[in-house]
Design a protein around this motif. Structure first.
Motif, PDB file in Angstrom:
ATOM      1  N   ASN A   1      -0.604   2.536  11.302  1.00 27.68           N
ATOM      2  CA  ASN A   1      -1.227   3.507  10.396  1.00 27.68           C
ATOM      3  C   ASN A   1      -0.203   4.461   9.772  1.00 27.68           C
ATOM      4  O   ASN A   1       0.507   5.163  10.485  1.00 27.68           O
ATOM      5  N   GLY A   2      -0.131   4.435   8.425  1.00 31.50           N
ATOM      6  CA  GLY A   2       0.774   5.336   7.711  1.00 31.50           C
ATOM      7  C   GLY A   2       2.234   4.941   7.768  1.00 31.50           C
ATOM      8  O   GLY A   2       3.104   5.679   7.305  1.00 31.50           O
ATOM      9  N   LYS A   3       2.537   3.745   8.300  1.00 25.64           N
ATOM     10  CA  LYS A   3       3.930   3.340   8.506  1.00 25.64           C
ATOM     11  C   LYS A   3       4.520   2.590   7.310  1.00 25.64           C
ATOM     12  O   LYS A   3       3.806   2.039   6.483  1.00 25.64           O
ATOM     13  N   LYS A   4       5.850   2.556   7.278  1.00 24.17           N
ATOM     14  CA  LYS A   4       6.614   1.870   6.239  1.00 24.17           C
ATOM     15  C   LYS A   4       7.251   0.640   6.888  1.00 24.17           C
ATOM     16  O   LYS A   4       8.000   0.777   7.870  1.00 24.17           O
ATOM     17  N   VAL A   5       6.951  -0.537   6.354  1.00 25.40           N
ATOM     18  CA  VAL A   5       7.344  -1.776   7.025  1.00 25.40           C
ATOM     19  C   VAL A   5       8.123  -2.702   6.085  1.00 25.40           C
ATOM     20  O   VAL A   5       7.777  -2.857   4.910  1.00 25.40           O
ATOM     21  N   LEU A   6       9.153  -3.317   6.622  1.00 23.09           N
ATOM     22  CA  LEU A   6       9.971  -4.292   5.889  1.00 23.09           C
ATOM     23  C   LEU A   6       9.848  -5.642   6.575  1.00 23.09           C
ATOM     24  O   LEU A   6       9.974  -5.734   7.800  1.00 23.09           O
ATOM     25  N   ASP A   7       9.581  -6.704   5.780  1.00 27.05           N
ATOM     26  CA  ASP A   7       9.516  -8.050   6.356  1.00 27.05           C
ATOM     27  C   ASP A   7      10.623  -8.917   5.750  1.00 27.05           C
ATOM     28  O   ASP A   7      10.680  -9.103   4.529  1.00 27.05           O
ATOM     29  N   LEU A   8      11.491  -9.433   6.601  1.00 25.45           N
ATOM     30  CA  LEU A   8      12.636 -10.242   6.159  1.00 25.45           C
ATOM     31  C   LEU A   8      12.275 -11.719   6.218  1.00 25.45           C
ATOM     32  O   LEU A   8      11.940 -12.229   7.285  1.00 25.45           O
ATOM     33  N   GLY A   9      12.351 -12.383   5.083  1.00 26.05           N
ATOM     34  CA  GLY A   9      11.851 -13.758   5.003  1.00 26.05           C
ATOM     35  C   GLY A   9      10.332 -13.725   4.940  1.00 26.05           C
ATOM     36  O   GLY A   9       9.647 -14.358   5.721  1.00 26.05           O
ATOM     37  N   CYS A  10       9.814 -12.951   3.971  1.00 24.50           N
ATOM     38  CA  CYS A  10       8.381 -12.639   3.948  1.00 24.50           C
ATOM     39  C   CYS A  10       7.524 -13.766   3.401  1.00 24.50           C
ATOM     40  O   CYS A  10       6.303 -13.732   3.520  1.00 24.50           O
ATOM     41  N   GLY A  11       8.158 -14.790   2.762  1.00 24.07           N
ATOM     42  CA  GLY A  11       7.392 -15.897   2.195  1.00 24.07           C
ATOM     43  C   GLY A  11       6.381 -15.396   1.187  1.00 24.07           C
ATOM     44  O   GLY A  11       6.704 -14.558   0.338  1.00 24.07           O
ATOM     45  N   ALA A  12       5.129 -15.859   1.280  1.00 26.26           N
ATOM     46  CA  ALA A  12       4.094 -15.451   0.337  1.00 26.26           C
ATOM     47  C   ALA A  12       3.429 -14.136   0.753  1.00 26.26           C
ATOM     48  O   ALA A  12       2.361 -13.784   0.255  1.00 26.26           O
ATOM     49  N   GLY A  13       4.058 -13.404   1.661  1.00 28.25           N
ATOM     50  CA  GLY A  13       3.633 -12.029   1.954  1.00 28.25           C
ATOM     51  C   GLY A  13       2.424 -11.895   2.859  1.00 28.25           C
ATOM     52  O   GLY A  13       1.856 -10.805   2.980  1.00 28.25           O
ATOM     53  N   GLY A  14       2.027 -12.970   3.510  1.00 29.32           N
ATOM     54  CA  GLY A  14       0.842 -12.946   4.383  1.00 29.32           C
ATOM     55  C   GLY A  14       0.931 -11.882   5.471  1.00 29.32           C
ATOM     56  O   GLY A  14      -0.041 -11.157   5.710  1.00 29.32           O
ATOM     57  N   HIS A  15       2.104 -11.785   6.090  1.00 31.91           N
ATOM     58  CA  HIS A  15       2.257 -10.787   7.152  1.00 31.91           C
ATOM     59  C   HIS A  15       2.152  -9.365   6.596  1.00 31.91           C
ATOM     60  O   HIS A  15       1.498  -8.500   7.172  1.00 31.91           O
ATOM     61  N   LEU A  16       2.791  -9.154   5.443  1.00 27.05           N
ATOM     62  CA  LEU A  16       2.773  -7.806   4.853  1.00 27.05           C
ATOM     63  C   LEU A  16       1.361  -7.392   4.447  1.00 27.05           C
ATOM     64  O   LEU A  16       0.975  -6.220   4.603  1.00 27.05           O
ATOM     65  N   LEU A  17       0.588  -8.351   3.943  1.00 24.77           N
ATOM     66  CA  LEU A  17      -0.806  -8.066   3.581  1.00 24.77           C
ATOM     67  C   LEU A  17      -1.594  -7.668   4.832  1.00 24.77           C
ATOM     68  O   LEU A  17      -2.411  -6.736   4.805  1.00 24.77           O
ATOM     69  N   HIS A  18      -1.281  -8.363   5.931  1.00 27.79           N
ATOM     70  CA  HIS A  18      -1.912  -8.044   7.215  1.00 27.79           C
ATOM     71  C   HIS A  18      -1.517  -6.623   7.669  1.00 27.79           C
ATOM     72  O   HIS A  18      -2.362  -5.870   8.161  1.00 27.79           O
ATOM     73  N   TYR A  19      -0.228  -6.261   7.468  1.00 27.40           N
ATOM     74  CA  TYR A  19       0.226  -4.918   7.858  1.00 27.40           C
ATOM     75  C   TYR A  19      -0.512  -3.845   7.035  1.00 27.40           C
ATOM     76  O   TYR A  19      -0.862  -2.784   7.557  1.00 27.40           O
ATOM     77  N   MET A  20      -0.722  -4.143   5.719  1.00 26.52           N
ATOM     78  CA  MET A  20      -1.469  -3.202   4.875  1.00 26.52           C
ATOM     79  C   MET A  20      -2.891  -3.037   5.418  1.00 26.52           C
ATOM     80  O   MET A  20      -3.406  -1.918   5.504  1.00 26.52           O
ATOM     81  N   ALA A  21      -3.490  -4.167   5.807  1.00 25.34           N
ATOM     82  CA  ALA A  21      -4.856  -4.119   6.354  1.00 25.34           C
ATOM     83  C   ALA A  21      -4.888  -3.310   7.651  1.00 25.34           C
ATOM     84  O   ALA A  21      -5.916  -2.714   7.998  1.00 25.34           O
TER      85      ALA A  21
END
Lengths: 216, 216
Positions: free
Chosen positions: B9-29
């Motif tokens: 919650n409220g965090k800033k996250v970097l994904d290395l080798g993010c591909g189509a961004g599935g993990h980052l979308l999950h982090y936003m959720a």
């Protein structure tokens, strides 16, 4: 394992599974002020007492206990700077309970350094350990790595039990027991370059795991 | 790997080798405030942009870069709470240099969580991976574990390079790069009990290594 040792000058050191006290004598030679050894073998400890006396070590500077390390909490000494143990933790059923007792015997920032059989070795259940071609070991037959728990072993007709834990479990148990991991090594039995041709098969598999950790 | 994630919650996250961004979308959720992804594949990142737009994510809350993670230091964003990377570090030649750049992008006490192929897998050079009896995998043929460095690999005729490092080297490189190890996992691909009969052979060998660490 000696390569992981800190400066020992003036330090208080405990060795779990000390055998005939060779390591503790070495720690004294490195400047340790006080050493304590635990071992299950009365005859090994008698040998240790003899060797310490023969080396003229001050009798007030050491103490040996014929005890299983699982009852470490019952000894009087505490506030150790360092606890070491060579090649013994894979005989311990409840690593977490042992680490709790070790932590209680350590000063804050005290260190725990131990070696044990590598989990790649302790997972062994049955059958051949190696695939060989013309007596040359070409591949280590790894199986049951993820199946933790008791293993029945034999050494010259003598049966005994060891306990398999994965590398992850060993590290996490340390971390959960309030230790910080400082160094991990998976050494060859013979790490000197000049031995590599003779022990070429050892490059295939680590047989030992060394961990250096510090109490938080 | 999601089981290792902290509160986002409220965090800033970097994904290395993010591909189509599935993990980052999950982090936003999960409540992440800002996310950044790096990947080598332009087409993957175009897909990520589409998915983020389709999901109505605030365009100021994310950014994608088509860059190798080895030049992470060139991006503008910094002060991340968390850096993640899935299944990519075994493609990196110089892990120490990468960790230095990751550390520089993290806040103090920021976390790094990554998965990679397990060293038991990355050591593979040639020949059969498994010893089989009646098509059943009975032992993983472990060899060259201690021989670190480049490996030539193939995937459907496409050749690529990976880099083998022992578990000890990965952990020590993290520690020397000023990270504290928080958790290590050697999961099965299928860790659900109901899958164990179907994937019984996976009990023999860990195929993945997950590490959760924190910047000192």
């Amino acid at each position: 394992m000696f390569s992981l040792l800190p400066e020992l000058n003036g330090k208080k050191v405990l060795d779990l599974g000390c055998g005939a006290g060779g390591h503790l004598l070495h720690y004294m030679a490195m400047g340790a002020k006080q050493v304590v050894g635990l071992d299950l073998s009365q005859s090994m400890l008698e040998q240790a007492e003899k060797d310490f006396a023969k080396n003229g070590v001050d009798p007030t500077a050491y103490r040996f206990y014929c005890l299983p390390m699982e009852v470490l909490s019952t000894i009087a000494e505490s506030d150790f700077d360092l606890v070491t143990s060579s090649f013994a933790f894979h005989y311990i059923k409840d690593l977490s309970a042992l680490l709790t007792q070790i932590s209680a015997k350590l000063k804050p920032q005290g260190q725990l350094i131990f070696s044990q059989e590598h989990p790649i070795v302790t997972c062994f259940k049955e059958g051949e350990r190696w695939e060989k071609i013309n007596k040359q070991q070409v591949a280590y037959r790894l199986n049951y790595y993820r199946d933790e728990g008791e293993r029945d072993r034999n050494w010259f007709q003598q049966s005994f039990k060891t306990y398999h834990r994965t590398t992850a479990t060993i590290l996490n148990t340390l971390i959960q027991s309030n230790f910080t991991i400082e160094q991990v090594e998976e050494p060859m039995l013979a790490d000197q370059v000049e031995w590599h041709n003779e022990f070429k098969d050892l490059q295939h598999r680590p047989s030992l795991l060394f961990i250096k950790s510090v109490k938080k």
